[in-house]
Scaffold this active site. Sequence first.
Site, PDB file in Angstrom:
ATOM      1  N   ASP A 183       0.842  -1.203   0.000  1.00 32.65           N
ATOM      2  CA  ASP A 183       0.000   0.000   0.000  1.00 32.65           C
ATOM      3  C   ASP A 183       0.875   1.250   0.000  1.00 32.65           C
ATOM      4  O   ASP A 183       2.039   1.207   0.399  1.00 32.65           O
ATOM      5  CB  ASP A 183      -0.876   0.039   1.262  1.00 32.65           C
ATOM      6  CG  ASP A 183      -1.853  -1.116   1.319  1.00 32.65           C
ATOM      7  OD1 ASP A 183      -2.162  -1.682   0.254  1.00 32.65           O
ATOM      8  OD2 ASP A 183      -2.286  -1.453   2.436  1.00 32.65           O
TER       9      ASP A 183
HETATM   10  N1  URA Z   1      -1.236  -5.959   3.854  1.00 27.28           N
HETATM   11  C1  URA Z   1      -1.699  -4.685   3.907  1.00 27.28           C
HETATM   12  O1  URA Z   1      -2.708  -4.409   4.532  1.00 27.28           O
HETATM   13  N2  URA Z   1      -1.022  -3.744   3.252  1.00 27.28           N
HETATM   14  C2  URA Z   1       0.136  -3.971   2.561  1.00 27.28           C
HETATM   15  O2  URA Z   1       0.720  -3.049   2.006  1.00 27.28           O
HETATM   16  C3  URA Z   1       0.597  -5.295   2.527  1.00 27.28           C
HETATM   17  C4  URA Z   1      -0.106  -6.277   3.177  1.00 27.28           C
END
Ligand code: URA
Length: 238
Positions: free
Chosen positions: A106
């Site tokens: 993310d």
């Molecule tokens: N899980 C999440 O919630 N975000 C990420 O970036 C990776 C795994």
Amino acid sequence: MSLSRLDKLIALNCNVSRKEAREIIKEGKVNVNGRLILRAEELIDTMLDEVSVKGFDFTLKNHIYIMLNKPAGVITATKDENKKTVIDLIPPELSRKSLFPCGRLDKDTTGLLLLTDDGDMCHRIVSPNHCIYKTYIAVLSRPLESADIKKIESGIILKDGTKCMPAKVRYFTDDYSYFAEIKISEGKYHQVKRMFAAAGNHVDKLKRIQIGNLKLDDSLAEGQCREITKEELQLIFE
Ligand code: URA
């Protein structure tokens, strides 16, 4: 045996475009096993053949694998009109047109992200069928109860009803914060955040520190990257 066209290999190893690679070949600058080769489509066995190019120094490879310490605020994409992408962080000497992020973090997640031009390898790393664990450190807004750890470890059901595969969790605290180290082998959208949300908690910060047995090189500052060795690549699958 691992066969690849000569112009493609030269583009990758000398960091030039395919068109420039074909010109280099036409100019008679390329030797394969000591013989001058003028055909761009010549098939090269990257395990056995020796390729040299006048004016370039390289050890022949047929793919590139880069470890990036992703900072927050950068999106995991190859290009975007307005936002900075992880590809924008790759310095020119490692940058290749065919490079893409292997999996997704993310925008606000930091840590270990691999970038490669090897689609098959990426599939082996991200596909849940291959069961490669990705390890994250989550900073939580509340303490984690042992009943919640059990739920997550046995396969928690997300708020939308999706069932997750069993994960591994280690919970620890210091005087100020609550942390969980969590290992998951799938990569659903916002998965770690949604897993802790389903357990009545909230992820304030998230960092990926390991893929398989490959650890983020802690000498890389956020935003820095480096090529990984073949041995490091193998660690992912051990
Ligand atoms: N899980 C999440 O919630 N975000 C990420 O970036 C990776 C795994």
